[in-house]
Design an enzyme around this catalytic site. Structure first.
Site, mmCIF file in Angstrom:
data_model
loop_
_atom_site.group_PDB
_atom_site.id
_atom_site.type_symbol
_atom_site.label_atom_id
_atom_site.label_comp_id
_atom_site.label_asym_id
_atom_site.label_seq_id
_atom_site.Cartn_x
_atom_site.Cartn_y
_atom_site.Cartn_z
ATOM 1 N N ASP A 31 0.534 -1.272 0.447
ATOM 2 C CA ASP A 31 0.035 0.255 0.344
ATOM 3 C C ASP A 31 0.287 1.087 0.094
ATOM 4 O OD1 ASP A 31 -3.228 0.545 1.442
ATOM 5 O OD2 ASP A 31 -2.375 2.188 0.425
ATOM 6 N N PHE A 80 -7.056 -4.651 -4.097
ATOM 7 C CA PHE A 80 -7.880 -3.162 -3.163
ATOM 8 C C PHE A 80 -7.139 -2.082 -4.085
ATOM 9 C CE2 PHE A 80 -8.318 -6.480 -0.273
ATOM 10 C CZ PHE A 80 -10.214 -7.107 -0.487
ATOM 11 N N LYS A 84 -11.101 5.957 -5.460
ATOM 12 C CA LYS A 84 -12.310 5.551 -5.674
ATOM 13 C C LYS A 84 -12.759 6.876 -5.477
ATOM 14 C CE LYS A 84 -12.863 4.887 -0.433
ATOM 15 N NZ LYS A 84 -13.637 3.626 0.741
ATOM 16 N N SER A 124 -16.807 -3.055 -9.118
ATOM 17 C CA SER A 124 -18.029 -2.664 -8.094
ATOM 18 C C SER A 124 -19.407 -2.048 -8.960
ATOM 19 C CB SER A 124 -17.554 -1.136 -8.425
ATOM 20 O OG SER A 124 -19.006 -0.376 -7.901
ATOM 21 N N TYR A 149 -14.136 7.407 -12.197
ATOM 22 C CA TYR A 149 -14.175 6.478 -11.122
ATOM 23 C C TYR A 149 -15.012 5.156 -11.446
ATOM 24 C CZ TYR A 149 -15.179 2.863 -7.134
ATOM 25 O OH TYR A 149 -15.196 1.602 -6.341
ATOM 26 N N LYS A 153 -13.395 1.241 -13.246
ATOM 27 C CA LYS A 153 -13.846 -0.323 -12.829
ATOM 28 C C LYS A 153 -14.395 -1.319 -13.818
ATOM 29 C CE LYS A 153 -12.999 0.524 -8.539
ATOM 30 N NZ LYS A 153 -11.716 -0.805 -8.046
ATOM 31 N N ASN A 198 -18.156 11.417 0.958
ATOM 32 C CA ASN A 198 -19.219 11.504 0.213
ATOM 33 C C ASN A 198 -20.002 11.123 0.359
ATOM 34 O OD1 ASN A 198 -17.416 13.556 -1.723
ATOM 35 N ND2 ASN A 198 -15.865 12.088 -2.128
ATOM 36 N N ASN A 199 -19.708 9.364 1.383
ATOM 37 C CA ASN A 199 -20.935 8.068 1.016
ATOM 38 C C ASN A 199 -21.043 8.052 2.809
ATOM 39 O OD1 ASN A 199 -18.235 6.425 -0.003
ATOM 40 N ND2 ASN A 199 -19.564 6.434 -0.686
ATOM 41 N N ARG A 292 -27.972 14.145 -6.172
ATOM 42 C CA ARG A 292 -26.733 14.323 -6.326
ATOM 43 C C ARG A 292 -26.578 13.645 -7.766
ATOM 44 N NH1 ARG A 292 -23.157 10.889 -2.438
ATOM 45 N NH2 ARG A 292 -24.104 8.970 -3.325
ATOM 46 N N PRO A 293 -26.270 14.570 -8.273
ATOM 47 C CA PRO A 293 -26.005 13.597 -10.405
ATOM 48 C C PRO A 293 -25.566 13.284 -10.504
ATOM 49 C CG PRO A 293 -25.071 16.851 -9.854
ATOM 50 C CD PRO A 293 -25.688 15.833 -8.293
HETATM 51 P P1 NAD Z 1 -9.620 2.663 0.014
HETATM 52 O O1 NAD Z 1 -9.144 3.814 0.237
HETATM 53 O O2 NAD Z 1 -9.930 2.798 2.016
HETATM 54 O O3 NAD Z 1 -8.510 0.980 0.173
HETATM 55 C C1 NAD Z 1 -7.457 1.995 -0.829
HETATM 56 C C2 NAD Z 1 -6.143 1.238 -0.274
HETATM 57 O O4 NAD Z 1 -5.432 1.485 -1.653
HETATM 58 C C3 NAD Z 1 -5.808 2.320 0.379
HETATM 59 O O5 NAD Z 1 -5.007 2.215 1.340
HETATM 60 C C4 NAD Z 1 -4.629 3.730 -0.993
HETATM 61 O O6 NAD Z 1 -3.336 4.082 -0.079
HETATM 62 C C5 NAD Z 1 -4.216 2.118 -2.081
HETATM 63 N N1 NAD Z 1 -3.911 2.495 -2.998
HETATM 64 C C6 NAD Z 1 -4.534 3.344 -3.321
HETATM 65 N N2 NAD Z 1 -3.198 3.673 -4.844
HETATM 66 C C7 NAD Z 1 -2.026 3.131 -4.503
HETATM 67 C C8 NAD Z 1 -0.902 2.518 -5.587
HETATM 68 N N3 NAD Z 1 -1.327 2.960 -6.659
HETATM 69 N N4 NAD Z 1 -0.834 1.360 -4.992
HETATM 70 C C9 NAD Z 1 -0.228 1.154 -3.886
HETATM 71 N N5 NAD Z 1 -1.743 1.274 -2.676
HETATM 72 C C10 NAD Z 1 -2.811 2.332 -3.774
HETATM 73 O O7 NAD Z 1 -10.975 2.005 0.070
HETATM 74 P P2 NAD Z 1 -11.826 0.966 -0.047
HETATM 75 O O8 NAD Z 1 -13.032 1.589 0.374
HETATM 76 O O9 NAD Z 1 -11.025 0.112 0.736
HETATM 77 O O10 NAD Z 1 -12.301 0.544 -1.502
HETATM 78 C C11 NAD Z 1 -11.315 -0.740 -1.861
HETATM 79 C C12 NAD Z 1 -11.571 -1.384 -3.318
HETATM 80 O O11 NAD Z 1 -12.904 -1.575 -3.525
HETATM 81 C C13 NAD Z 1 -10.952 -0.008 -4.006
HETATM 82 O O12 NAD Z 1 -10.126 -0.697 -5.331
HETATM 83 C C14 NAD Z 1 -12.625 0.281 -4.627
HETATM 84 O O13 NAD Z 1 -12.250 0.935 -5.962
HETATM 85 C C15 NAD Z 1 -13.394 -0.763 -4.265
HETATM 86 N N6 NAD Z 1 -14.628 -0.887 -3.504
HETATM 87 C C16 NAD Z 1 -14.959 0.432 -2.874
HETATM 88 C C17 NAD Z 1 -16.249 0.046 -2.653
HETATM 89 C C18 NAD Z 1 -16.808 1.390 -1.659
HETATM 90 O O14 NAD Z 1 -17.844 1.423 -1.541
HETATM 91 N N7 NAD Z 1 -15.465 1.149 -0.495
HETATM 92 C C19 NAD Z 1 -17.219 -0.221 -3.424
HETATM 93 C C20 NAD Z 1 -16.931 -0.656 -4.551
HETATM 94 C C21 NAD Z 1 -15.611 -1.693 -5.196
HETATM 95 N N1 UFG Z 2 -26.836 10.066 0.477
HETATM 96 C C1 UFG Z 2 -27.628 11.484 0.820
HETATM 97 N N2 UFG Z 2 -26.306 11.816 1.368
HETATM 98 C C2 UFG Z 2 -25.331 12.020 2.216
HETATM 99 C C3 UFG Z 2 -24.320 10.779 0.726
HETATM 100 C C4 UFG Z 2 -25.157 9.879 0.373
HETATM 101 O O1 UFG Z 2 -28.152 11.005 0.890
HETATM 102 O O2 UFG Z 2 -24.519 12.712 2.226
HETATM 103 C C5 UFG Z 2 -27.418 8.922 -0.818
HETATM 104 C C6 UFG Z 2 -27.088 8.962 -2.442
HETATM 105 O O3 UFG Z 2 -27.528 9.595 -2.649
HETATM 106 C C7 UFG Z 2 -27.417 7.577 -2.640
HETATM 107 C C8 UFG Z 2 -27.273 6.688 -0.869
HETATM 108 O O4 UFG Z 2 -27.629 7.858 -0.105
HETATM 109 O O5 UFG Z 2 -29.480 7.165 -2.544
HETATM 110 C C9 UFG Z 2 -25.804 5.561 -1.545
HETATM 111 O O6 UFG Z 2 -24.562 6.657 -1.231
HETATM 112 P P1 UFG Z 2 -23.551 6.582 -1.054
HETATM 113 O O7 UFG Z 2 -22.528 7.733 -1.567
HETATM 114 O O8 UFG Z 2 -23.202 5.854 0.505
HETATM 115 O O9 UFG Z 2 -23.485 5.109 -2.267
HETATM 116 P P2 UFG Z 2 -23.058 5.002 -3.785
HETATM 117 O O10 UFG Z 2 -24.327 4.158 -4.193
HETATM 118 O O11 UFG Z 2 -24.105 6.789 -3.823
HETATM 119 O O12 UFG Z 2 -21.720 4.780 -4.269
HETATM 120 C C10 UFG Z 2 -21.148 3.697 -3.346
HETATM 121 C C11 UFG Z 2 -19.906 3.853 -3.801
HETATM 122 C C12 UFG Z 2 -19.572 3.937 -5.707
HETATM 123 C C13 UFG Z 2 -19.564 2.260 -5.794
HETATM 124 C C14 UFG Z 2 -20.979 2.543 -5.829
HETATM 125 C C15 UFG Z 2 -21.475 1.114 -6.309
HETATM 126 O O13 UFG Z 2 -19.836 5.872 -3.665
HETATM 127 O O14 UFG Z 2 -17.963 4.111 -5.303
HETATM 128 O O15 UFG Z 2 -21.034 2.519 -4.279
HETATM 129 O O16 UFG Z 2 -20.698 0.356 -5.690
HETATM 130 F F1 UFG Z 2 -19.562 2.724 -7.181
#
Ligand code: NAD
Ligand code: UFG
Length: 338
Positions: A31, A80, A84, A124, A149, A153, A198-199, A292-293
């Site tokens: 990492d 991973f 993101k 994802s 993003y 994927k 954001n989430n 949200r767009p």
């Molecule tokens: P996270 O940001 O907590 O973990 C990703 C890790 O990758 C971080 O520790 C970061 O430091 C490391 N990293 C990034 N770029 C790097 C590089 N070039 N070299 C080495 N390390 C690097 O994210 P997460 O939520 O644990 O997500 C893990 C994976 O799952 C990601 O690929 C993400 O896109 C995918 N994913 C996440 C979600 C979600 O909602 N969290 C949903 C679908 C897919």
């Molecule tokens: N939401 C709010 N207020 C906030 C944040 C989110 O109302 O402050 C709502 C969103 O509009 C959505 C729901 O909560 O209806 C979930 O939003 P998230 O941002 O938590 O999750 P998303 O489903 O939009 O996106 C997530 C990850 C993306 C991934 C996607 C599908 O952020 O990376 O799930 O796996 F691609």
């Protein structure tokens, strides 16, 4: 098995490393700490009583990768590492394509050259775009992503599929995650976003802990039971266990396979607020804001393929997800700085 976990100090990676170590696998994390903290390694050790290997390095650095794969004969890689943040990817598309795609190409090249051809990739549900139908099965066509993003994927899935077609010695598992929330029951590792989250769930927990004033609910005119967006929230520990199950599949020489990792159950934003309040006793003030767009009405999985072929099923319910997210946030109001 000897497993290299890229991105293993991140949110999902750290939980997966815990489950891998618990099952007796040998783990090295690679990492670059761009979105995580090295102290995660200590916390993993405290939970499992085993210290994983740790390399502070970047998947874009081919020399580091070659050194890693020549030093140790890894049986598989769980990949991973990646950036993101959806909004940031719209602002900085080249950074996302470079990090996620160029980094993955490097990784695959180094793996192939060094005879490690087993990989599990973090994809994802975003690859389905606006899903053609719900619940979403793996047969649902991939859609148009609304941001760079999401395209990374979708493209990486294609790259890995083409690689497998060119050389059947590869075993590739593409795991399409729905919405991971929750944290390890110890409350010592969890999601630690930079800046304003954001989430949904990290936003809710930061309101609960007093770091943010109120939740903005993005739209209440969606075509759902209460008008707010519906998603398939999955406990991060269930998700982590899904990776351990997928490893057995890889070991059996499965070729190319794709699985949805979700619960099959959709919850709206207001359902989450209500469940969080009931699970924790903490009130979440909220205001309705515009949509949200790029957001869609609803997105939830049909996870039956993973159950049938991997013997995996999400076990943890929404209350447990809320309680565990809260325990992590309450114990660590400032993330790993506490
Ligand atoms: P996270 O940001 O907590 O973990 C990703 C890790 O990758 C971080 O520790 C970061 O430091 C490391 N990293 C990034 N770029 C790097 C590089 N070039 N070299 C080495 N390390 C690097 O994210 P997460 O939520 O644990 O997500 C893990 C994976 O799952 C990601 O690929 C993400 O896109 C995918 N994913 C996440 C979600 C979600 O909602 N969290 C949903 C679908 C897919
Ligand atoms: N939401 C709010 N207020 C906030 C944040 C989110 O109302 O402050 C709502 C969103 O509009 C959505 C729901 O909560 O209806 C979930 O939003 P998230 O941002 O938590 O999750 P998303 O489903 O939009 O996106 C997530 C990850 C993306 C991934 C996607 C599908 O952020 O990376 O799930 O796996 F691609």
């Amino acid at each position: 098995m000897k497993i290299l976990v890229t991105g293993g100090t991140g949110y999902i990676g750290s939980h997966t490393v815990v489950e891998l170590l618990t099952e007796g696998h040998e783990v090295t994390i690679l990492d670059n700490l761009s979105n995580s903290d090295e102290r995660v390694v200590d916390r993993i050790e405290a939970i499992t009583k085993v210290r994983p290997g740790f390399v502070n390095g970047d998947i874009r650095d081919k020399e580091t990768l070659d050194r890693i794969f020549t030093d140790t004969a890894y049986d598989a890689v769980i990949h991973f590492a990646g950036l993101k943040a959806v909004g940031e990817s719209v602002q900085k598309p080249l950074m996302y394509y470079e990090n996620n795609i160029a980094g993955t190409l490097n990784l695959l090249k180094s793996m192939g050259e060094n005879g490690c051809k087993n990989i599990i990739f973090s994809s994802s549900a975003t690859v389905y775009g606006t899903p053609a139908f719900v619940p979403i099965t793996e047969e649902c066509p991939k859609g148009t992503c609304t941001n760079p993003y999401g395209w990374t994927k979708s493209m990486i899935e294609q790259i890995m599929t083409d690689l497998y077609i060119s050389d059947n010695e590869w075993n590739v598992v593409l795991l399409r995650y729905f919405n991971p929330i929750g944290a390890h029951e110890s409350g010592t590792i969890g999601e630690n976003p930079n800046g304003i989250p954001n989430n949904l769930m990290p936003y809710v927990t930061q309101v609960a802990v007093g770091r943010l004033k109120e939740l903005g609910v993005f739209g209440n005119d969606y075509n759902t039971h209460d008008g707010t967006g519906v998603r398939d929230y999955i406990h991060v520990v269930d998700l982590a266990i899904g990776h351990v199950k997928a490893l057995s599949k890889l070991q059996a020489g499965s070729g190319l396979s794709i699985y949805n990792l979700g619960t099959g159950q959709g919850y709206s934003v207001l359902d989450i607020v209500k469940n969080f309040e009931e699970a924790t006793g903490v009130k979440i003030p909220y205001v309705i804001k515009p949509r949200r767009p790029g957001d869609i009405d609803e997105c939830y999985a049909d996870p039956s393929k993973a159950e049938k072929e991997l013997g995996w099923k999400a076990e943890r319910g929404i209350r447990e997800m809320c309680a565990d997210s809260w325990r992590w946030q309450k114990n660590n109001p400032n993330g790993y700085d506490d």
